[in-house]
Design an enzyme around this catalytic site. Structure first.
Site, mmCIF file in Angstrom:
data_model
loop_
_atom_site.group_PDB
_atom_site.id
_atom_site.type_symbol
_atom_site.label_atom_id
_atom_site.label_comp_id
_atom_site.label_asym_id
_atom_site.label_seq_id
_atom_site.Cartn_x
_atom_site.Cartn_y
_atom_site.Cartn_z
ATOM 1 N N ARG A 189 0.847 -1.202 0.000
ATOM 2 C CA ARG A 189 0.000 0.000 0.000
ATOM 3 C C ARG A 189 0.877 1.245 0.000
ATOM 4 O O ARG A 189 0.951 1.986 0.973
ATOM 5 C CB ARG A 189 -0.931 -0.063 1.183
ATOM 6 C CG ARG A 189 -1.883 -1.207 0.916
ATOM 7 C CD ARG A 189 -3.064 -1.186 1.731
ATOM 8 N NE ARG A 189 -4.183 -1.638 0.924
ATOM 9 C CZ ARG A 189 -5.341 -1.964 1.422
ATOM 10 N NH1 ARG A 189 -5.553 -1.894 2.694
ATOM 11 N NH2 ARG A 189 -6.306 -2.358 0.630
ATOM 12 N N TYR A 212 -3.096 -2.051 7.054
ATOM 13 C CA TYR A 212 -4.062 -3.082 7.453
ATOM 14 C C TYR A 212 -4.214 -3.133 8.968
ATOM 15 O O TYR A 212 -3.282 -2.804 9.697
ATOM 16 C CB TYR A 212 -3.592 -4.464 6.979
ATOM 17 C CG TYR A 212 -3.625 -4.612 5.487
ATOM 18 C CD1 TYR A 212 -4.827 -4.780 4.824
ATOM 19 C CD2 TYR A 212 -2.453 -4.576 4.752
ATOM 20 C CE1 TYR A 212 -4.865 -4.912 3.447
ATOM 21 C CE2 TYR A 212 -2.477 -4.711 3.371
ATOM 22 C CZ TYR A 212 -3.685 -4.886 2.728
ATOM 23 O OH TYR A 212 -3.717 -5.009 1.372
HETATM 24 P P1 NAD Z 1 -9.495 -4.519 5.126
HETATM 25 O O1 NAD Z 1 -10.354 -5.001 4.007
HETATM 26 O O2 NAD Z 1 -8.260 -5.282 5.454
HETATM 27 O O3 NAD Z 1 -10.398 -4.424 6.453
HETATM 28 C C1 NAD Z 1 -11.606 -3.692 6.463
HETATM 29 C C2 NAD Z 1 -11.653 -2.796 7.676
HETATM 30 O O4 NAD Z 1 -11.915 -3.568 8.839
HETATM 31 C C3 NAD Z 1 -10.382 -2.010 7.963
HETATM 32 O O5 NAD Z 1 -10.660 -0.634 7.997
HETATM 33 C C4 NAD Z 1 -9.953 -2.536 9.329
HETATM 34 O O6 NAD Z 1 -9.296 -1.540 10.112
HETATM 35 C C5 NAD Z 1 -11.288 -2.934 9.914
HETATM 36 N N1 NAD Z 1 -11.212 -3.807 11.097
HETATM 37 C C6 NAD Z 1 -10.369 -4.835 11.364
HETATM 38 N N2 NAD Z 1 -10.631 -5.344 12.578
HETATM 39 C C7 NAD Z 1 -11.678 -4.649 13.083
HETATM 40 C C8 NAD Z 1 -12.427 -4.703 14.292
HETATM 41 N N3 NAD Z 1 -12.136 -5.573 15.258
HETATM 42 N N4 NAD Z 1 -13.438 -3.808 14.463
HETATM 43 C C9 NAD Z 1 -13.743 -2.904 13.518
HETATM 44 N N5 NAD Z 1 -13.077 -2.808 12.365
HETATM 45 C C10 NAD Z 1 -12.060 -3.659 12.156
HETATM 46 O O7 NAD Z 1 -9.093 -2.995 4.910
HETATM 47 P P2 NAD Z 1 -8.962 -2.198 3.542
HETATM 48 O O8 NAD Z 1 -10.299 -1.824 3.056
HETATM 49 O O9 NAD Z 1 -8.122 -2.997 2.635
HETATM 50 O O10 NAD Z 1 -8.238 -0.828 3.912
HETATM 51 C C11 NAD Z 1 -7.496 -0.573 5.068
HETATM 52 C C12 NAD Z 1 -6.906 0.847 4.961
HETATM 53 O O11 NAD Z 1 -5.893 0.938 3.979
HETATM 54 C C13 NAD Z 1 -7.917 1.907 4.585
HETATM 55 O O12 NAD Z 1 -7.708 3.044 5.374
HETATM 56 C C14 NAD Z 1 -7.587 2.252 3.184
HETATM 57 O O13 NAD Z 1 -7.988 3.539 2.811
HETATM 58 C C15 NAD Z 1 -6.101 2.116 3.203
HETATM 59 N N6 NAD Z 1 -5.554 1.929 1.851
HETATM 60 C C16 NAD Z 1 -4.396 2.600 1.522
HETATM 61 C C17 NAD Z 1 -3.862 2.440 0.247
HETATM 62 C C18 NAD Z 1 -2.609 3.176 -0.159
HETATM 63 O O14 NAD Z 1 -2.126 3.982 0.582
HETATM 64 N N7 NAD Z 1 -2.073 2.893 -1.319
HETATM 65 C C19 NAD Z 1 -4.453 1.591 -0.657
HETATM 66 C C20 NAD Z 1 -5.611 0.903 -0.286
HETATM 67 C C21 NAD Z 1 -6.151 1.088 0.992
#
Ligand code: NAD
Length: 370
Positions: A118, A229
């Site tokens: 990421r 993550y």
């Molecule tokens: P994911 O699919 O791995 O998980 C979904 C969400 O579940 C996450 O926000 C995680 O924090 C949350 N979660 C995990 N355990 C939990 C709990 N016990 N209670 C409540 N929530 C919980 O996550 P994702 O959608 O792949 O994205 C994670 C982060 O990465 C986001 O902020 C996203 O914007 C960021 N991101 C950054 C880039 C980059 O910088 N290039 C690219 C993609 C995503």
């Protein structure tokens, strides 16, 4: 160079790894072979691929290319169709050690796109994000379809209808899109996540954040996650979150859960006790169902009704929006391809490149990353 696009054969898979848009760009310099019918489930005809410059062929023709673009990993019958040292790019599941060992044994040079780091440079190749965005949208559509009431508040001559209350558990890419979609339909939304920056994002979309304070430095540190993550939170924080969520769930009409921890079982966020306390006719969509589910009552590939609550356990919701899911996935793949094809249009794999290093799961007969 010959680039092949086979049809996907995994059950329920509707997407395709290239579209006429990406084929047209690749066909300027390369020979593109698309398996007949590969795009049909995503509403792309063989004629459209041919018009974009592809040759239509058999599975053996497509798998026999120098580079093979896939959505899912090839199965045991498909692997032998590939040449030793062929480059394979797809969502190959970097945690599936058996499959990676089999791809290594077939001497493939395989890149698992889920492992793209990421970092800013890799954003345009981030398949997890492009597909999660679609899943978040579709989750709301499915919930609205199953829910027996209106989503928006309505004032009619026959009386007022209350807006639906939606609770989003896990606000990553899918959760943010779910909030935005539910908002457009007029719902009242609350959301929970472990990572601190999420509060501001949730509020900027007009939803309310359920604050579970961090009581120790350890909780604060783990909540930051790693590499974008989430990490597994300590049991005490999970208990406090569960108590708060229980109270919010009693008021909710729709719950969408998206919480994932890479490589581990999904955390349980909606317990059986909480489902029991929910209103009859309410709906849960469990996007984490293929990782064990955020609700222990959800069942893979099924919609079940427990204690009067409809629980949708459909995995891979992006496959239900096959045309746009393929369009975005194909653009991710096209951008990734630019990393392994040099300016002379030759295959060059720089093992020191951060993105290639993270995604190359096997090469030269060796498993590199599991
Ligand atoms: P994911 O699919 O791995 O998980 C979904 C969400 O579940 C996450 O926000 C995680 O924090 C949350 N979660 C995990 N355990 C939990 C709990 N016990 N209670 C409540 N929530 C919980 O996550 P994702 O959608 O792949 O994205 C994670 C982060 O990465 C986001 O902020 C996203 O914007 C960021 N991101 C950054 C880039 C980059 O910088 N290039 C690219 C993609 C995503």
């Amino acid at each position: 160079m010959r680039i092949g696009i086979p049809a996907e054969t995994r059950s329920g898979e509707t997407r395709v790894a290239a579209t006429p848009e990406t084929v047209k760009k690749l066909a300027v310099k390369h020979q593109i072979v698309v398996q007949a019918g590969a795009g049909l489930m995503a509403s792309v005809t063989d004629e459209a691929y041919a018009a974009a410059g592809a040759t239509i062929g058999t599975a053996a023709d497509a798998f026999g290319c120098d580079v093979v673009l896939k959505v899912r990993a090839p199965n045991a019958a498909e692997r032998p169709l590939m040449k030793p040292d062929a480059v394979l790019i797809g969502m190959l599941n970097p945690f599936d050690t058996d499959n990676i060992a089999a791809m290594a044994a077939a001497r493939l040079r395989a890149f698992a796109l889920e492992a793209v780091p990421r970092i800013t440079r890799a954003q345009s190749m981030d398949v997890l994000s492009s597909q999660a965005n679609i899943a978040g949208y579709k989750a709301v559509m499915m919930a609205a379809n199953t829910y027996q009431r209106f989503m928006p508040m309505l004032m009619t001559a026959a009386g007022t209808v209350k807006a639906a209350r939606v609770l989003i558990m896990g606000v990553g890419v899918a959760g943010l899109q779910a909030i935005a979609t539910a908002k457009r339909l007029g719902a009242v939304i609350e959301a929970s996540d472990v990572r601190p920056p999420v509060k501001e994002q949730v509020e900027s979309l007009g939803a309310k954040f359920i604050d579970v304070p961090y009581l120790t430095d350890e909780e604060k540190e783990i909540a930051k996650g790693s590499g974008g993550y989430a990490r597994s939170m300590p049991a005490d924080w999970m208990r406090r979150q569960g108590e708060l969520v229980h109270e919010r769930a009693k008021l909710a009409d729709i719950i969408i859960t998206t919480a994932l921890i890479p490589g581990r079982a999904a955390p349980v966020l909606i317990s059986e006790e909480t489902v029991k306390a929910m209103k009859p006719g309410s709906v849960i969509v469990d996007l984490a169902v293929s990782q064990g589910g955020n609700c222990p009552l959800s069942e893979l590939n099924k919609t079940v009704t427990k204690y009067g609550v409809h629980i949708i356990g459909e995995p891979d919701l992006a496959t239900l929006v096959a045309a746009d899911a393929s369009a975005l996935y194909a653009r991710n793949v096209l951008d990734f391809l630019k990393l392994v094809i040099d300016k002379d249009e030759q295959l060059v794999i720089d093992r020191e490149d951060e993105i290639l290093k993270a995604t190359l799961v096997c090469a030269d007969g060796t498993v590199l990353r599991t």
